[in-house]
Write a protein that holds these residues in place. Structure first.
Motif, short mmCIF file in Angstrom:
data_model
loop_
_atom_site.label_atom_id
_atom_site.label_comp_id
_atom_site.label_asym_id
_atom_site.label_seq_id
_atom_site.Cartn_x
_atom_site.Cartn_y
_atom_site.Cartn_z
N ILE A 193 0.87 -1.18 0.00
CA ILE A 193 0.00 0.00 0.00
C ILE A 193 0.91 1.22 0.00
O ILE A 193 1.58 1.49 0.99
CB ILE A 193 -0.91 0.05 1.24
N ASP A 194 0.92 1.95 -1.12
CA ASP A 194 1.75 3.15 -1.13
C ASP A 194 0.97 4.30 -0.48
O ASP A 194 -0.26 4.27 -0.41
CB ASP A 194 2.25 3.49 -2.53
N PRO A 195 1.67 5.30 0.04
CA PRO A 195 1.01 6.40 0.78
C PRO A 195 -0.09 7.11 -0.01
O PRO A 195 -1.12 7.46 0.56
CB PRO A 195 2.16 7.35 1.11
N SER A 196 0.10 7.29 -1.31
CA SER A 196 -0.93 7.98 -2.10
C SER A 196 -2.20 7.13 -2.20
O SER A 196 -3.31 7.65 -2.15
CB SER A 196 -0.41 8.34 -3.48
N GLU A 197 -2.02 5.82 -2.33
CA GLU A 197 -3.17 4.93 -2.40
C GLU A 197 -3.91 4.91 -1.06
O GLU A 197 -5.14 4.94 -1.00
CB GLU A 197 -2.71 3.52 -2.76
N ARG A 198 -3.16 4.89 0.01
CA ARG A 198 -3.75 4.91 1.35
C ARG A 198 -4.57 6.18 1.55
O ARG A 198 -5.68 6.15 2.06
CB ARG A 198 -2.63 4.80 2.38
N GLN A 199 -4.02 7.31 1.11
CA GLN A 199 -4.72 8.60 1.24
C GLN A 199 -5.98 8.62 0.39
O GLN A 199 -7.02 9.10 0.81
CB GLN A 199 -3.78 9.75 0.85
N ARG A 200 -5.89 8.08 -0.82
CA ARG A 200 -7.05 8.05 -1.72
C ARG A 200 -8.17 7.22 -1.10
O ARG A 200 -9.33 7.63 -1.08
CB ARG A 200 -6.64 7.46 -3.07
N VAL A 201 -7.82 6.04 -0.57
CA VAL A 201 -8.84 5.18 0.04
C VAL A 201 -9.42 5.85 1.29
O VAL A 201 -10.64 5.82 1.51
CB VAL A 201 -8.28 3.77 0.35
N THR A 202 -8.58 6.49 2.08
CA THR A 202 -9.07 7.21 3.26
C THR A 202 -10.07 8.28 2.85
O THR A 202 -11.13 8.43 3.48
CB THR A 202 -7.89 7.84 4.03
N SER A 203 -9.77 9.02 1.79
CA SER A 203 -10.70 10.05 1.31
C SER A 203 -12.03 9.44 0.87
O SER A 203 -13.10 9.99 1.15
CB SER A 203 -10.09 10.81 0.14
N LEU A 204 -11.95 8.31 0.19
CA LEU A 204 -13.18 7.64 -0.25
C LEU A 204 -14.01 7.14 0.93
O LEU A 204 -15.24 7.24 0.91
CB LEU A 204 -12.83 6.48 -1.18
N ILE A 205 -13.32 6.63 1.94
CA ILE A 205 -14.02 6.14 3.13
C ILE A 205 -14.77 7.28 3.81
O ILE A 205 -15.95 7.15 4.15
CB ILE A 205 -13.03 5.47 4.12
N THR A 206 -14.10 8.40 4.00
CA THR A 206 -14.72 9.51 4.72
C THR A 206 -15.82 10.20 3.92
O THR A 206 -16.69 10.83 4.50
CB THR A 206 -13.67 10.54 5.18
N SER A 207 -15.79 10.05 2.60
CA SER A 207 -16.82 10.70 1.79
C SER A 207 -17.95 9.77 1.38
O SER A 207 -18.95 10.21 0.81
CB SER A 207 -16.19 11.33 0.54
N ASN A 208 -17.82 8.47 1.68
CA ASN A 208 -18.84 7.51 1.28
C ASN A 208 -20.09 7.68 2.12
O ASN A 208 -20.05 7.63 3.35
CB ASN A 208 -18.28 6.08 1.41
N GLU A 209 -21.21 7.85 1.45
CA GLU A 209 -22.49 8.12 2.12
C GLU A 209 -22.88 7.01 3.10
O GLU A 209 -23.32 7.28 4.22
CB GLU A 209 -23.58 8.29 1.05
N VAL A 210 -22.72 5.77 2.72
CA VAL A 210 -23.10 4.64 3.58
C VAL A 210 -22.20 4.56 4.81
O VAL A 210 -22.68 4.31 5.92
CB VAL A 210 -23.07 3.32 2.78
N LEU A 211 -20.93 4.82 4.62
CA LEU A 211 -19.99 4.71 5.74
C LEU A 211 -20.12 5.88 6.72
O LEU A 211 -19.59 5.82 7.82
CB LEU A 211 -18.55 4.58 5.23
#
Length: 151
Positions: free
Chosen positions: A48-66
Protein backbone atom coordinates in the motif's frame (compact mmCIF):
# COMPACT_ATOMS: atom_id res chain seq x y z
CA UNK A 1 -18.23 1.29 -24.30
CA UNK A 2 -14.62 1.77 -23.27
CA UNK A 3 -13.30 -0.25 -20.35
CA UNK A 4 -12.66 2.98 -18.38
CA UNK A 5 -16.33 3.97 -18.78
CA UNK A 6 -17.59 0.51 -17.78
CA UNK A 7 -15.47 0.57 -14.61
CA UNK A 8 -16.73 4.03 -13.65
CA UNK A 9 -20.32 3.04 -14.42
CA UNK A 10 -20.03 -0.16 -12.38
CA UNK A 11 -18.58 1.68 -9.37
CA UNK A 12 -21.31 4.32 -9.67
CA UNK A 13 -24.04 1.64 -9.88
CA UNK A 14 -22.64 -0.13 -6.81
CA UNK A 15 -22.60 3.15 -4.88
CA UNK A 16 -26.23 3.86 -5.84
CA UNK A 17 -27.25 0.38 -4.65
CA UNK A 18 -25.36 0.90 -1.39
CA UNK A 19 -27.02 4.27 -0.79
CA UNK A 20 -30.43 2.63 -1.16
CA UNK A 21 -29.54 0.23 1.69
CA UNK A 22 -27.86 2.82 3.92
CA UNK A 23 -30.35 2.52 6.77
CA UNK A 24 -29.90 -1.26 6.91
CA UNK A 25 -26.10 -1.10 7.12
CA UNK A 26 -25.41 0.10 10.65
CA UNK A 27 -24.01 -2.96 12.41
CA UNK A 28 -20.53 -3.20 13.87
CA UNK A 29 -19.94 -6.32 11.78
CA UNK A 30 -20.62 -4.42 8.56
CA UNK A 31 -18.38 -1.56 9.71
CA UNK A 32 -15.50 -3.91 10.53
CA UNK A 33 -15.89 -5.98 7.36
CA UNK A 34 -16.09 -2.86 5.19
CA UNK A 35 -12.84 -1.49 6.58
CA UNK A 36 -11.19 -4.89 6.17
CA UNK A 37 -12.38 -4.93 2.54
CA UNK A 38 -11.06 -1.41 1.93
CA UNK A 39 -7.63 -2.38 3.27
CA UNK A 40 -7.64 -5.62 1.28
CA UNK A 41 -8.41 -3.80 -1.98
CA UNK A 42 -5.78 -1.15 -1.20
CA UNK A 43 -3.19 -3.89 -0.60
CA UNK A 44 -4.32 -6.13 -3.45
CA UNK A 45 -0.94 -5.94 -5.18
CA UNK A 46 0.86 -6.82 -1.94
CA UNK A 47 1.70 -3.29 -0.80
CA UNK A 48 0.00 0.00 0.00
CA UNK A 49 1.75 3.15 -1.13
CA UNK A 50 1.01 6.40 0.78
CA UNK A 51 -0.93 7.98 -2.10
CA UNK A 52 -3.17 4.93 -2.40
CA UNK A 53 -3.75 4.91 1.35
CA UNK A 54 -4.72 8.60 1.24
CA UNK A 55 -7.05 8.05 -1.72
CA UNK A 56 -8.84 5.18 0.04
CA UNK A 57 -9.07 7.21 3.26
CA UNK A 58 -10.70 10.05 1.31
CA UNK A 59 -13.18 7.64 -0.25
CA UNK A 60 -14.02 6.14 3.13
CA UNK A 61 -14.72 9.51 4.72
CA UNK A 62 -16.82 10.70 1.79
CA UNK A 63 -18.84 7.51 1.28
CA UNK A 64 -22.49 8.12 2.12
CA UNK A 65 -23.10 4.64 3.58
CA UNK A 66 -19.99 4.71 5.74
CA UNK A 67 -21.13 8.00 7.27
CA UNK A 68 -23.28 5.80 9.51
CA UNK A 69 -20.10 5.44 11.57
CA UNK A 70 -17.68 7.96 13.15
CA UNK A 71 -14.89 8.70 10.67
CA UNK A 72 -12.15 8.42 13.31
CA UNK A 73 -13.37 4.90 14.12
CA UNK A 74 -13.33 3.94 10.44
CA UNK A 75 -9.85 5.42 10.05
CA UNK A 76 -8.54 3.43 13.00
CA UNK A 77 -10.01 0.17 11.68
CA UNK A 78 -8.69 0.83 8.18
CA UNK A 79 -5.22 1.65 9.51
CA UNK A 80 -5.19 -1.46 11.72
CA UNK A 81 -6.10 -3.67 8.75
CA UNK A 82 -3.51 -1.94 6.54
CA UNK A 83 -0.89 -2.56 9.21
CA UNK A 84 -1.73 -6.27 9.31
CA UNK A 85 -1.47 -6.51 5.54
CA UNK A 86 1.76 -4.54 5.18
CA UNK A 87 3.66 -6.29 7.96
CA UNK A 88 2.93 -9.79 6.58
CA UNK A 89 0.56 -9.84 3.62
CA UNK A 90 -0.38 -13.53 3.69
CA UNK A 91 -0.86 -13.70 7.47
CA UNK A 92 -2.66 -10.33 7.49
CA UNK A 93 -4.90 -11.49 4.68
CA UNK A 94 -6.07 -14.45 6.76
CA UNK A 95 -7.01 -12.11 9.61
CA UNK A 96 -8.72 -9.62 7.31
CA UNK A 97 -10.68 -12.38 5.54
CA UNK A 98 -11.85 -13.69 8.93
CA UNK A 99 -13.18 -10.23 9.76
CA UNK A 100 -14.97 -10.05 6.41
CA UNK A 101 -16.33 -13.56 6.87
CA UNK A 102 -18.28 -12.48 9.95
CA UNK A 103 -20.95 -10.88 7.73
CA UNK A 104 -21.41 -14.09 5.74
CA UNK A 105 -24.62 -15.00 7.55
CA UNK A 106 -26.18 -11.61 6.68
CA UNK A 107 -26.65 -11.60 2.90
CA UNK A 108 -27.45 -7.87 2.60
CA UNK A 109 -24.34 -6.90 4.56
CA UNK A 110 -22.17 -9.45 2.73
CA UNK A 111 -23.23 -8.08 -0.67
CA UNK A 112 -22.73 -4.53 0.57
CA UNK A 113 -19.15 -5.36 1.64
CA UNK A 114 -18.46 -6.72 -1.85
CA UNK A 115 -19.97 -3.56 -3.34
CA UNK A 116 -17.74 -1.42 -1.10
CA UNK A 117 -14.75 -3.32 -2.49
CA UNK A 118 -15.86 -2.64 -6.06
CA UNK A 119 -16.48 1.04 -5.33
CA UNK A 120 -13.03 1.41 -3.71
CA UNK A 121 -11.31 -0.59 -6.45
CA UNK A 122 -13.00 1.26 -9.29
CA UNK A 123 -12.83 4.75 -7.84
CA UNK A 124 -9.62 5.60 -9.68
CA UNK A 125 -11.06 4.27 -12.94
CA UNK A 126 -8.75 1.25 -12.89
CA UNK A 127 -10.31 -1.75 -11.16
CA UNK A 128 -7.23 -3.83 -11.91
CA UNK A 129 -6.83 -7.61 -11.96
CA UNK A 130 -5.32 -7.75 -8.44
CA UNK A 131 -8.23 -5.76 -7.00
CA UNK A 132 -10.76 -7.84 -8.90
CA UNK A 133 -9.02 -10.98 -7.65
CA UNK A 134 -9.27 -10.10 -3.96
CA UNK A 135 -12.92 -9.04 -4.36
CA UNK A 136 -13.59 -12.36 -6.12
CA UNK A 137 -11.91 -14.20 -3.22
CA UNK A 138 -14.17 -12.33 -0.79
CA UNK A 139 -17.21 -13.39 -2.83
CA UNK A 140 -16.17 -17.04 -2.53
CA UNK A 141 -15.50 -16.65 1.20
CA UNK A 142 -18.96 -15.14 1.69
CA UNK A 143 -20.72 -17.72 -0.49
CA UNK A 144 -21.70 -15.17 -3.14
CA UNK A 145 -21.26 -16.07 -6.81
CA UNK A 146 -18.70 -13.58 -8.23
CA UNK A 147 -20.72 -13.52 -11.46
CA UNK A 148 -23.38 -11.61 -9.55
CA UNK A 149 -20.94 -8.68 -9.67
CA UNK A 150 -19.45 -9.42 -13.11
CA UNK A 151 -16.21 -10.67 -11.54
Amino acid sequence: MALWDRIKESASTMQTQLNAKKNDLKSGGFRDASMAMCALVAAADGSIDPSERQRVTSLITSNEVLRNFPSDELQRLFDDNCQKLTSDFEFGKVSVMQTIGKVGKKPAEARAVVQIGIVIGGADGDFDKDEQGVVREVCFALGIPPEEFDL
